[in-house]
Design a protein around this motif. Sequence first.
Motif: not given
Length: 532
Positions: A151-166, A180-191
Amino acid sequence: MALTPSQLVLVSVVLWVGWRFVRHLTKKNIWDNVPGPIPHSFFTGDLEQLFHRHEGWGYMKRLEEIASVVHLRGLLGARIHVSFRNQSALRLPRFSSPLTGYKFQGAQHRRQRKVLNTVFSTENMRKMTPMFYELSRKLRCSLSELVKSSSKEIDVVHWMGRAALEFVAQGGMGHSFDSLQPYDEDKHVVGKAMKTLGPLLFALHFWRLASEFLQELGPPNFRRKLADLLVSVFPDKNLGRMRDVIDTLDDAARTIYNERLVSIAKQNDGLEERSEGTDVLSMLLKANERSGEGEGLSEAEILAQMSTMLFAGTDTTSNALGRILQALAEHPDVQSKVRDELKSARDYRGQDIPYDELVGLPLLDAACRETLRLYSPITVVPRQTITDIVLPLEKPICGVDGNMISELPIPKGTLLMPSYLSCNTSKAIWGDDASEWRPQRWLSPLPATVLQARIPGVYSNLMTFGGGPRSCIGFRFSQLEMKVVLSVLLEHFSFSLTGRKIFWNLSGISYPTMDESSIEPSLYLKVEALDA
């Protein structure tokens, strides 16, 4: 000393706005007899209390105890009216989009709704369902990589935000912003822009109310120059940040729109294979091709719709998903039952749960409805009447002069703030347990008081998605997105609390933080893989 042209424009605008405020303050109307609290300040009225991101929740409840309709004061004594029960004024709004400054009203608005009704129809949602599942599986794979065997503590609203934008990007524009890759979150400024938009809108509520008066000043390009001037003169850094966020989203919309026009031109010339897209932009452009001269949507209208989709469809759904996951973490027995329901539905089919069966799963639906009832992402929605109306009150209220008031004549241009949250959680409507999260209430007939209230919401006797011709037209899209994401994630992960306090901030769109002083959205839950 002679004033420069810029200084002269600024002084003229300040004097004009000041005159509007003074006229608004001194003009007598029926609302002077409506009860309300004593303003905390002449300059800011009740705004600091009403819009405080932590204390505003309690202040709204205290206002509700005064009367079903209350009279507040805003900037320099400007009148604001908060309605807790009656939502009829929702049918008569006149506010600009916060992203575009573009007004949608009258025949123009009805024409756009007619096109968009087809886009967000049940039939088109069925066509979009495979895309929803594909993106949800990408999200699941990324979370699996992060969680792995423990188990791991994860910022779920961060991931829900990335998914919702997509979801909005692909479903609304046929475009991808995020792998939606783990290490690709800063690729686009729109997010990044979307993540800061909601808190910025709320932080600038004084300017947003003042903008009501500025909207009448000349064409959009003039108002833009005026905005640049205000940013350079006033020290509030949030003004500049907001301008940059709006520019980012507008540039993205224009780029996608222009790329689509080039693609359509190539298809018409036979240089590209013709595509039958089901996304919103494709269908808007198809509608334009079929319409007669002067009946289609202009470029400005389509761009405004694209920007509005990005704004309205991202944080609302992602934060609602975060709330549902938090509620399920707080109620592990319900989470387990929803998971069993999903497994049974999928085992029966042996594949992705089809649209009609997914939206009809009773406990999953009840968990979604109850969260959207008790924790509406949007709590208060400013509206402005475009004509004189009479607002009938559900129950008479006692006026300041001691006489009972059963209806209120409301003049054109009155600023109203219907409280979605208060309507959704009224004990008079929902019963004594209205403030409790109880999905079971949706598994049996609703109380007679709910039906008797005749709530004008488009969704399940709730005001969460608004009501009338200005209701959220994409509520089916949002519902499908939430249910597909939950159906995929809950079968593979369990969610539990971390022990840390979660702060939900009152805002244009309510958002969570793990630090009371922070305005950066975050919601950490323990996530454990079930199929490790």
